[in-house]
Structures are given as C-alpha cells and as structure tokens.
Design a protein around this motif. Structure first.
Motif, PDB file in Angstrom:
ATOM      1  N   PRO A   1       0.829  -1.222   0.016  1.00 15.80           N
ATOM      2  CA  PRO A   1       0.046   0.055   0.054  1.00 15.80           C
ATOM      3  C   PRO A   1       1.014   1.094   0.028  1.00 15.80           C
ATOM      4  O   PRO A   1       2.121   1.198   0.647  1.00 15.80           O
ATOM      5  CB  PRO A   1      -0.855   0.030   1.269  1.00 15.80           C
ATOM      6  N   GLY A   2       0.281   2.565  -0.545  1.00 13.84           N
ATOM      7  CA  GLY A   2       1.045   3.624  -0.612  1.00 13.84           C
ATOM      8  C   GLY A   2       1.337   4.081   0.797  1.00 13.84           C
ATOM      9  O   GLY A   2       2.325   4.631   1.146  1.00 13.84           O
TER      10      GLY A   2
ATOM     11  N   ASP B   1       9.349  -7.916  -3.791  1.00 12.83           N
ATOM     12  CA  ASP B   1       9.880  -7.614  -2.395  1.00 12.83           C
ATOM     13  C   ASP B   1      11.101  -6.735  -2.341  1.00 12.83           C
ATOM     14  O   ASP B   1      11.252  -5.848  -1.883  1.00 12.83           O
ATOM     15  CB  ASP B   1      10.011  -8.886  -1.706  1.00 12.83           C
ATOM     16  N   VAL B   2      12.104  -7.262  -3.579  1.00  8.48           N
ATOM     17  CA  VAL B   2      13.264  -6.664  -3.474  1.00  8.48           C
ATOM     18  C   VAL B   2      13.213  -5.175  -3.887  1.00  8.48           C
ATOM     19  O   VAL B   2      13.775  -4.258  -3.574  1.00  8.48           O
ATOM     20  CB  VAL B   2      14.305  -7.452  -4.579  1.00  8.48           C
ATOM     21  N   ALA B   3      12.273  -4.960  -4.861  1.00  6.31           N
ATOM     22  CA  ALA B   3      12.194  -3.759  -5.440  1.00  6.31           C
ATOM     23  C   ALA B   3      11.670  -2.617  -4.274  1.00  6.31           C
ATOM     24  O   ALA B   3      11.857  -1.519  -4.261  1.00  6.31           O
ATOM     25  CB  ALA B   3      11.245  -3.472  -6.675  1.00  6.31           C
ATOM     26  N   VAL B   4      10.810  -3.210  -3.531  1.00  4.53           N
ATOM     27  CA  VAL B   4      10.158  -2.366  -2.366  1.00  4.53           C
ATOM     28  C   VAL B   4      11.337  -2.072  -1.447  1.00  4.53           C
ATOM     29  O   VAL B   4      11.501  -0.727  -0.969  1.00  4.53           O
ATOM     30  CB  VAL B   4       9.172  -3.226  -1.390  1.00  4.53           C
ATOM     31  N   ILE B   5      12.352  -2.950  -1.332  1.00  3.58           N
ATOM     32  CA  ILE B   5      13.514  -2.798  -0.463  1.00  3.58           C
ATOM     33  C   ILE B   5      14.317  -1.573  -0.958  1.00  3.58           C
ATOM     34  O   ILE B   5      14.705  -0.598  -0.427  1.00  3.58           O
ATOM     35  CB  ILE B   5      14.222  -3.813  -0.140  1.00  3.58           C
ATOM     36  N   VAL B   6      14.338  -1.596  -2.146  1.00  9.73           N
ATOM     37  CA  VAL B   6      15.248  -0.814  -2.899  1.00  9.73           C
ATOM     38  C   VAL B   6      14.632   0.646  -2.942  1.00  9.73           C
ATOM     39  O   VAL B   6      15.273   1.509  -2.534  1.00  9.73           O
ATOM     40  CB  VAL B   6      15.630  -1.036  -4.383  1.00  9.73           C
TER      41      VAL B   6
ATOM     42  N   ASP C   1      13.404  12.326   1.367  1.00  5.73           N
ATOM     43  CA  ASP C   1      12.316  11.388   1.803  1.00  5.73           C
ATOM     44  C   ASP C   1      12.952   9.998   1.147  1.00  5.73           C
ATOM     45  O   ASP C   1      13.389   9.920  -0.125  1.00  5.73           O
ATOM     46  CB  ASP C   1      11.109  12.019   1.397  1.00  5.73           C
ATOM     47  N   MET C   2      12.199   8.901   1.435  1.00  7.28           N
ATOM     48  CA  MET C   2      12.207   7.504   0.849  1.00  7.28           C
ATOM     49  C   MET C   2      11.644   7.490  -0.655  1.00  7.28           C
ATOM     50  O   MET C   2      10.500   8.234  -0.628  1.00  7.28           O
ATOM     51  CB  MET C   2      11.623   6.595   1.545  1.00  7.28           C
ATOM     52  N   LEU C   3      12.298   6.960  -1.604  1.00  7.07           N
ATOM     53  CA  LEU C   3      11.907   7.313  -2.883  1.00  7.07           C
ATOM     54  C   LEU C   3      10.343   6.671  -2.974  1.00  7.07           C
ATOM     55  O   LEU C   3       9.335   6.866  -3.670  1.00  7.07           O
ATOM     56  CB  LEU C   3      12.594   6.662  -3.853  1.00  7.07           C
ATOM     57  N   TYR C   4      10.177   5.454  -2.057  1.00  8.38           N
ATOM     58  CA  TYR C   4       8.780   4.659  -2.087  1.00  8.38           C
ATOM     59  C   TYR C   4       7.728   5.561  -1.651  1.00  8.38           C
ATOM     60  O   TYR C   4       6.642   5.759  -2.206  1.00  8.38           O
ATOM     61  CB  TYR C   4       8.832   3.637  -1.096  1.00  8.38           C
TER      62      TYR C   4
ATOM     63  N   TRP D   1       8.120   9.037  -1.637  1.00  7.20           N
ATOM     64  CA  TRP D   1       7.896  10.144  -2.612  1.00  7.20           C
ATOM     65  C   TRP D   1       7.069   9.891  -3.820  1.00  7.20           C
ATOM     66  O   TRP D   1       6.107  10.763  -4.285  1.00  7.20           O
ATOM     67  CB  TRP D   1       9.198  10.520  -2.873  1.00  7.20           C
ATOM     68  N   LEU D   2       7.089   8.797  -4.498  1.00  9.38           N
ATOM     69  CA  LEU D   2       6.227   8.367  -5.416  1.00  9.38           C
ATOM     70  C   LEU D   2       4.742   8.205  -5.131  1.00  9.38           C
ATOM     71  O   LEU D   2       4.120   8.776  -5.711  1.00  9.38           O
ATOM     72  CB  LEU D   2       6.835   6.876  -5.836  1.00  9.38           C
ATOM     73  N   TYR D   3       4.621   7.667  -3.829  1.00 12.52           N
ATOM     74  CA  TYR D   3       3.154   7.910  -3.459  1.00 12.52           C
ATOM     75  C   TYR D   3       2.623   9.099  -3.294  1.00 12.52           C
ATOM     76  O   TYR D   3       1.372   9.294  -3.680  1.00 12.52           O
ATOM     77  CB  TYR D   3       3.148   6.896  -1.985  1.00 12.52           C
ATOM     78  N   GLN D   4       3.353   9.932  -2.686  1.00 10.47           N
ATOM     79  CA  GLN D   4       2.835  11.240  -2.109  1.00 10.47           C
ATOM     80  C   GLN D   4       2.726  12.228  -3.638  1.00 10.47           C
ATOM     81  O   GLN D   4       1.703  12.864  -3.727  1.00 10.47           O
ATOM     82  CB  GLN D   4       3.874  11.980  -1.349  1.00 10.47           C
ATOM     83  N   THR D   5       3.808  11.932  -4.544  1.00  9.03           N
ATOM     84  CA  THR D   5       3.974  12.808  -5.431  1.00  9.03           C
ATOM     85  C   THR D   5       2.825  12.310  -6.806  1.00  9.03           C
ATOM     86  O   THR D   5       2.161  13.189  -7.322  1.00  9.03           O
ATOM     87  CB  THR D   5       5.024  12.767  -6.172  1.00  9.03           C
TER      88      THR D   5
END
Length: 363
Positions: free
Chosen positions: A29-30, A301-306, A315-318, A320-324
């Motif tokens: 989830p974002g 799973d690996v991509a989420v960790i990255v 901010d975490m890229l994860y 940042w992508l969700y918020q932006t």
C-alpha cells in the motif's frame, strides 16, 4: 533460465496469478490507510487479505501434483535430492530477502544476529518439502490422515502450552526458545513471528489440500463435489471458530479449514468457467503472473526494499512516489490503493516481457 512452460490446467495458472496479484497489492500500500478488506485481521477474525497466503500454499500444492507425477519415473534418491534442494532454495531466498541489502548505510556487513529466520518463503519451502514427502510415501490417504492429526494435534498444543493471545501463545514460546527474539518479526509490537516454527505444522495441510484438489481435477471428477467439499469446510470452520478462533497469525486449525474451503470453491468456479466452459477473456493477465510466480514475488519484495533505501529530497523514494503521483490528487485511501495497483501492474509488465520471451524461472 529458459524453459517451456509445463502443460497444466489454465484455471490453476489463473488462480496462481490472481493470488500473486492480490498478494502484491496487499503487501505494497502507498500509505497507512487501506480499505478494510485489504488489511489483515488485527488478531482473531478473517478478511480477504488473510486468504492470500493460504491460497499461495494451496496453489503450491496444486502445482506439486504435476511434479510428483514426473517423480514417479525416478528413483528415491533423485526424488529426495530434487525436493530437498527445491525446498532449501526457497527457504534460502526468503532468508536472504530479510537480510537484503546485506550492508548497513555505512557499508558494514548487516549482522546475522538480527536477521529474521522464518517468513513467507521459508514457510513455503518447508511446507513443500513435508507435503511432498507425505504424498510420496503415504499417498492421498496418508495425506488425509496427516491433515486430521496435524489440525487436531496443533489445537491441543495451542491449548496445552499457552493461550490464544499475542503474548501468551505456544508459537511464540517455541520461537523464543529456539530462535530468540532478535530473529523474530517485530511488526506486532513485540517479538512474534506469524510464520513461526510451530504454526508451520498446520500450514502443511493447505499444501496437501491443493495437491488433493489438483488430483481431483486431473481425474475429471465432478466440480460440484469439489465445491460442496469447500462448503463443508466452511461450515466446519465457522462452527470450530466458537472453540478455536480463526487467527491467521497463529494459523489456527479453524483458520486452515476456512481457507481450504474458500480455495476449493474458488478453484471449482474457475475450473468450471475456464477449463469446462472455455472462457478465455481476461485470463491471460493472471496467466502471465502464474507462470513466474516465485520470481515475481521475490522481485516485488526486492524492489520495495530498494525504493525504501533510495531517497529523493530527504524522503524515501517509495513514499515520494506515493505522495507525488497519487496522494497529491486523491484521498489517502484511494491513493494507497492506486499506488498498490500501479506497483502490481509494474510487476506484471516484467512478467509479461518474460512470458513473451519464453523465460520461466524454476527452482
């Protein structure tokens, strides 16, 4: 590794792909806000999300029916080597996922002492090995006997050596004694592993149920009887719930029977619509996921960790992508869901390219 896909029932591939798609959605989830069906039950109870992992084990058993048929032509040594190697590799993949990216931010080796030992893939590997051994040496009748003994015996163990609370259950006590708190999952607020050692015992039944269901399909037996068996399991599960609450994190016996019931019904419906009636519209989407299930699960799973390790503007890229891309124009609940769906579709694109190139990763 490129190999042609083995012949199989399309409904099983669709079921496997559907399970993986839903697993990715509920796992990524974002934000913190998710619709209730996409959340696990807090403790006792049952939600759609709680069905995902048991269904994964169920389709592992269904796929195992194909490999077990092939093993009949080989020696015991060959069978044991292949099964134990496959189970060990799946377990190792799961362990390495929790250790990844292997180094701390200051580039020192991440300590083994705080790496989670058990987990989703670890449970899949263990259940696969035990289920394969049970089927090989005792057949379907032995699998049925084991299932009854495992479910009733696990109930007795939970009742005799603890209670059904988060801090007082037998699963936690055994894990603390054998593994220690640093090697357990800490997402429940305390050291407790929802894929613990003891709770792996009843989860073997989910794999055996999938194997039995696939054998039923292969024998061309009535799908209505498969669905009726699923309905009977649900009646038993909801009756049993009064004595032993359904609990995914403890993987209680009533929870096993409930999930097996739903999986039997879903498989019967998919087989009737796809394999019997010949419906093909829309099935390819899930079929793609079903052909490289384990690889795509690990990739997701690996991509989420990255994405969590990389940073944009502090901010975490994860996040940042969700918020932006999503939260900037949608409500928190919708943004979280849309992010998860978009992430699942990105994983699907990888699976699609692999399928078009006939690349199938097998262990």
């Amino acid at each position: 590794m490129s190999n042609p896909a083995s012949p199989r029932y399309l409904a099983l591939d669709v079921f496997r792909g559907l399970t993986l798609a839903l697993m990715i959605i509920v796992n990524t989830p974002g934000g913190e806000n998710s619709y209730a069906p996409l959340e696990h039950a807090l403790w006792h109870g049952f939600t759609l999300t709680d069905l995902v992992f048991p269904s994964f084990l169920f389709v592992v058993g269904a796929a195992m029916s194909l490999s077990m048929k092939k093993f009949e032509a080989h020696s015991e040594a060959y069978f044991l080597k292949r099964v134990l190697k496959r189970g060990a590799l799946i377990f190792l993949c799961g362990y390495l996922l929790y250790w990844f990216p292997f180094f701390t931010p200051d580039f020192t080796l991440a300590p083994f002492a705080h790496t989670r030992v058990m987990g989703v893939l670890q449970r899949i590997g263990l259940c696969y090995v035990f289920a394969a051994l049970i089927v090989r040496y005792s057949g379907l009748r032995g699998a049925a006997v084991f299932s009854v003994i495992a479910l009733t015996g696990y109930w007795w163990l939970l009742a005799s050596f603890g209670d059904y609370t988060l801090s007082g259950n037998a699963v936690l006590k055994l894990d603390l004694a054998l593994l220690g708190a640093p090697h357990l999952y800490h997402g429940e607020g305390i050291a407790f592993d929802p894929e613990g050692i003891l709770s792996t015992l009843p989860s073997i039944v989910n794999v055996l149920a999938g194997y039995g269901a696939a054998v039923w399909l292969r024998q061309k037996r009535p799908l209505t009887q498969l669905a009726m068996a699923g309905a009977a399991c649900l009646l038993l599960a909801y009756g049993w719930d009064a004595l032993l609450p359904m609990n995914k994190k403890l993987w209680t016996s009533s929870f096993v029977v409930c999930t097996v019931g739903w999986d039997l019904i879903i498989l019967a419906v998919l087989s009737a619509v796809i394999d019997k009636a010949g419906l093909r519209s829309g099935t390819y989407f899930f079929e793609v996921f079903g052909k490289n299930t384990l690889f795509i699960y690990v990739l997701a799973d690996v991509a989420v960790i990255v994405l969590a390790r990389l940073h944009v503007g502090g901010d975490m890229l994860y996040r940042w992508l969700y918020q932006t891309l999503f939260l900037s124009w949608s409500s928190p609940y919708n943004a979280s869901l849309l992010f998860a769906v978009a992430y699942m579709l990105a994983c699907w694109l990888v699976a699609y390219v692999m399928d078009r190139r006939k690349i199938y990763i097998k262990l």
